[in-house]
Structure formats: structure tokens, C-alpha cells
Write an enzyme that holds these catalytic residues in place. Structure first.
Site, PDB file in Angstrom:
ATOM      1  N   ARG A 162      -0.898  -3.581  -9.042  1.00  0.00           N
ATOM      2  CA  ARG A 162       0.238  -4.258  -8.400  1.00  0.00           C
ATOM      3  C   ARG A 162       0.101  -5.776  -8.539  1.00  0.00           C
ATOM      4  O   ARG A 162       1.075  -6.479  -8.820  1.00  0.00           O
ATOM      5  CB  ARG A 162       0.305  -3.867  -6.922  1.00  0.00           C
ATOM      6  CG  ARG A 162       0.784  -2.445  -6.665  1.00  0.00           C
ATOM      7  CD  ARG A 162       0.554  -2.029  -5.217  1.00  0.00           C
ATOM      8  NE  ARG A 162       1.209  -0.758  -4.905  1.00  0.00           N
ATOM      9  CZ  ARG A 162       0.832   0.058  -3.938  1.00  0.00           C
ATOM     10  NH1 ARG A 162      -0.224  -0.260  -3.176  1.00  0.00           N
ATOM     11  NH2 ARG A 162       1.489   1.182  -3.718  1.00  0.00           N
ATOM     12  N   ARG A 195      -3.353   1.887   7.551  1.00  0.00           N
ATOM     13  CA  ARG A 195      -4.159   2.940   6.934  1.00  0.00           C
ATOM     14  C   ARG A 195      -5.340   3.352   7.803  1.00  0.00           C
ATOM     15  O   ARG A 195      -5.687   4.528   7.891  1.00  0.00           O
ATOM     16  CB  ARG A 195      -4.660   2.471   5.562  1.00  0.00           C
ATOM     17  CG  ARG A 195      -3.571   2.421   4.501  1.00  0.00           C
ATOM     18  CD  ARG A 195      -4.176   2.196   3.126  1.00  0.00           C
ATOM     19  NE  ARG A 195      -3.150   2.282   2.093  1.00  0.00           N
ATOM     20  CZ  ARG A 195      -2.511   1.235   1.591  1.00  0.00           C
ATOM     21  NH1 ARG A 195      -2.796   0.029   2.027  1.00  0.00           N
ATOM     22  NH2 ARG A 195      -1.599   1.383   0.649  1.00  0.00           N
ATOM     23  N   HIS A 253      -8.969  -0.957   0.197  1.00  0.00           N
ATOM     24  CA  HIS A 253      -7.621  -0.661  -0.294  1.00  0.00           C
ATOM     25  C   HIS A 253      -6.670  -0.843   0.882  1.00  0.00           C
ATOM     26  O   HIS A 253      -6.475   0.044   1.694  1.00  0.00           O
ATOM     27  CB  HIS A 253      -7.545   0.774  -0.816  1.00  0.00           C
ATOM     28  CG  HIS A 253      -6.148   1.250  -1.080  1.00  0.00           C
ATOM     29  ND1 HIS A 253      -5.277   0.602  -1.916  1.00  0.00           N
ATOM     30  CD2 HIS A 253      -5.470   2.325  -0.605  1.00  0.00           C
ATOM     31  CE1 HIS A 253      -4.125   1.249  -1.956  1.00  0.00           C
ATOM     32  NE2 HIS A 253      -4.228   2.304  -1.155  1.00  0.00           N
ATOM     33  N   THR A 283       4.853   6.808  -1.024  1.00  0.00           N
ATOM     34  CA  THR A 283       4.522   6.299  -2.355  1.00  0.00           C
ATOM     35  C   THR A 283       3.915   7.449  -3.150  1.00  0.00           C
ATOM     36  O   THR A 283       3.195   8.273  -2.590  1.00  0.00           O
ATOM     37  CB  THR A 283       3.513   5.138  -2.298  1.00  0.00           C
ATOM     38  OG1 THR A 283       2.285   5.604  -1.733  1.00  0.00           O
ATOM     39  CG2 THR A 283       4.050   3.985  -1.455  1.00  0.00           C
TER      40      THR A 283
END
Length: 334
Positions: A170, A107, A194, A249
Site C-alpha cells: 500500500r 485490530r 501490521h 478487505t
């Protein structure tokens, strides 16, 4: 000759229609943006939904597709354009625009590419909705939430990142699945970034008030014979796994964002792990946005819960902050 409209309807109110009171804008109509839009519509959170995207045909096509389903929705007005004037008077703006994360791409590698996009869109959002709350969803979400705060000039409590709200969901699903219970019955939090340096709060995991660390003092450590630590690794890797399987996603993050939108729009004072300014908390000295347990209401982040963490968890959270700062300090033109 009078038209069908004038024959059918006699107006009584002399004033023009009121502006929307609960307008939500979604910026970016890719897979994530549309998942956010659809879940917000299905949960009846907006009296007007606006879609914005740089690709005019795409955004208008998505608008028409949703409008054609209006009979099955409770949102009376759905609009779209590439011009940001369509977003005027939004209470909440959800930002999903940006360069898509590729398979195997971490990311934090997305940072500067998406910063350059945000330099264009954030000032336009604020120009048309100066009183809005911005929810940043684009990755890397913590860095881009910080960038949004800097570019927008908004107070920090009105700039929120979707953060680890999804990571925690999750985590709760995977832990509950191993325990044979519903995810809502397992209580657990993931804080920090995150992504790769997120921090599972093993010291706070519990079911019906029973702290799992009292049952297994080594839970989440390298000395745990049951290897519960693997669950957090699965959380970190889950997005990469889904991207590998289907290319992107979207549904889980869409549901997560709708959950945040509900807490804000309905002034619920619910606590969510979302990305907020962390400077001054847990020994963090730099201006970084990362996820902490935040009370969300109609004003944005109303307060932050001072969660009791172990020394190791605090150290991990500080490490997460350092990772984010190492990226932020090298960003250009913000």
C-alpha cells in the site's frame, strides 16, 4: 462386462498415486480465505488445494464452484471438508479463520476472541501436516502468529505472519502514485505491527537508487512542508476505509498471501516484510512477532536482513513491539 473406464484406459503403473508435492491448505473460506485460494490457483502454485471451514455447506459449495472452473486452472485437485484430515501432507497452510474485524474496530481488540479459535485449529493443522509452513493471515496477525508458534510447537522459522507485506505494498502504491511512477519502481518498507503502530522506514525510501531523504531531509517528519507523512497515515487507515466502503478487505491481502506463497513454494529467497520472531533484534527484549525484512525460501524464514534504521525508527519499532507485548502478556491459555 468391462466398464467404459476399463475399455478406455489401460493402467501401467502398479504403485498407488504419489501424495501431492506442493499442496496448499486454506483454513477459513470467508472473503479473505477465498481471495487467497483463488490467487494461489491463478498463479499455479499448488498441485492440490484444500479448503477447511467449520461451516460444512459453505466450504463444500466453494469447493464445487472452484472445481467447476478446473478447465481454466492448472491445479488438478481441489478438495474441501470440515475435517482437518483433508489437509494432510500440506507444504503450506494459510490460516484466515477468525472473527471478522468490524467497522471502526482496532485490530488488537480481536485478540482473545481469535486466540480461542486458534486453540482448536492449530493443533489439528500440525497433527496432519507436521512438516508444513504456516502463514497466519487472521487479525491481529502479529499476536496470532505468536499464538500459533506457541500452540504449534513448530520452529519459529516455519511460522510466519502476513505482517506488513500488504502495508508495504500500500505504501509503495500511494508513494508511487504521488510520484507518477509504477509501484514496483518505488522502494519503501513498513516494519513492525501490521496496523496502527507500523513503522515507515523513510530513511530507506528511494527511486532508482535516489534516496528521497537526500532530496528532502524532512520527508516523513512533522517539519515536512510537502506532508509526505500523510501517506503513511493513509496506509494505516486504508483497511478501515475499505471496510467502511465495502464491508471487508480481501483482494489485496489475497494477492499479498499468494506472493508470499510463491516465494516459499519456489524457494525464491525473496525478501518480504513479514511477521517473525523479533526478540534480540533492534533492542527488542520480549518474545514478539512483528514484521522485519525476511528472506523467504522453501524452509520458511531463511534469514532476516539487518536493515540500517535511524535512532527514531528503532525507537518506533521498539514502541511497536511494546504495544504487541502489552497485548500478548495478558492472553490466556496459550
Amino acid at each position: 462386462m468391462a466398464s467404459v473406464l476399463h475399455k478406455l484406459i489401460t493402467p501401467l503403473a502398479c504403485s498407488s498415486p504419489e501424495p501431492p508435492r506442493n499442496k496448499v491448505t486454506v483454513v477459513g473460506v470467508g472473503q479473505v480465505g477465498m481471495a487467497c485460494a483463488v490467487t494461489i490457483l491463478l498463479r499455479e502454485l499448488a498441485d492440490e488445494l484444500a479448503l477447511v471451514d467449520v461451516v460444512e455447506d459453505k466450504v463444500k459449495g466453494e469447493m464445487m464452484d472452484l472445481q467447476h472452473g478446473s478447465l481454466f486452472l492448472k491445479t488438478p485437485k481441489i478438495v474441501a471438508d470440515k475435517d482437518y484430515s483433508v489437509t494432510s501432507n500440506s507444504r503450506i497452510v494459510v490460516v484466515t479463520a477468525g472473527v471478522r474485524q468490524q467497522e471502526g474496530e482496532r485490530r488488537l481488540n480481536l485478540d482473545q476472541r481469535n486466540v480461542n479459535i486458534f486453540k482448536h485449529i492449530i493443533p489439528l493443522i500440525v497433527r496432519h501436516s507436521p512438516d508444513c509452513i504456516i502463514i497466519v493471515v487472521s487479525n491481529p496477525v502479529d499476536v496470532l502468529t505468536y499464538v500459533t508458534w506457541k500452540l504449534s510447537g513448530l520452529p519459529m522459522h516455519r511460522v510466519i505472519g502476513s505482517g506488513t507485506n500488504l502495508d508495504s505494498a500500500r505504501f509503495r502504491f500511494l508513494m508511487a502514485d504521488k510520484l507518477g511512477i509504477h509501484s514496483s519502481s518505488f522502494n519503501g518498507w513498513i516494519l513492525g505491527e501490521h496496523g496502527d503502530t507500523s513503522v515507515p522506514v523513510w530513511s530507506g525510501t528511494n527511486v532508482a537508487g535516489v534516496n528521497l531523504q537526500t532530496l528532502n531531509p524532512n520527508i516523513g517528519t512533522d517539519f515536512d512542508e510537502e506532508n509526505w507523512k500523510e501517506t503513511h497515515k493513509m496506509v494505516v487507515d486504508s483497511a478501515y476505509e475499505v471496510i467502511k466502503l465495502k464491508g471487508y478487505t480481501n483482494w489485496a491481502i489475497g494477492l499479498s498471501v499468494a506472493d508470499l506463497t510463491e516465494s516459499l513454494m519456489r524457494n525464491m529467497n525473496r525478501i518480504h516484510p513479514v511477521s517473525t520472531m523479533a526478540k534480540g533484534m533492534y533492542g527488542i527484549g520480549d518474545e514478539v512477532y512483528l514484521s522485519l525484512p525476511c528472506v523467504l525460501n522453501s524452509g520458511g524464514v531463511g534469514s532476516v536482513v539487518n536493515m540500517t534504521l535511524t535512532d527514531e525508527e528503532v525507537a518506533q519499532l521498539q514502541g511497536s513491539a511494546s504495544t504487541l507485548w502489552d497485548i500478548q502478556k495478558d492472553l490466556r491459555d496459550i
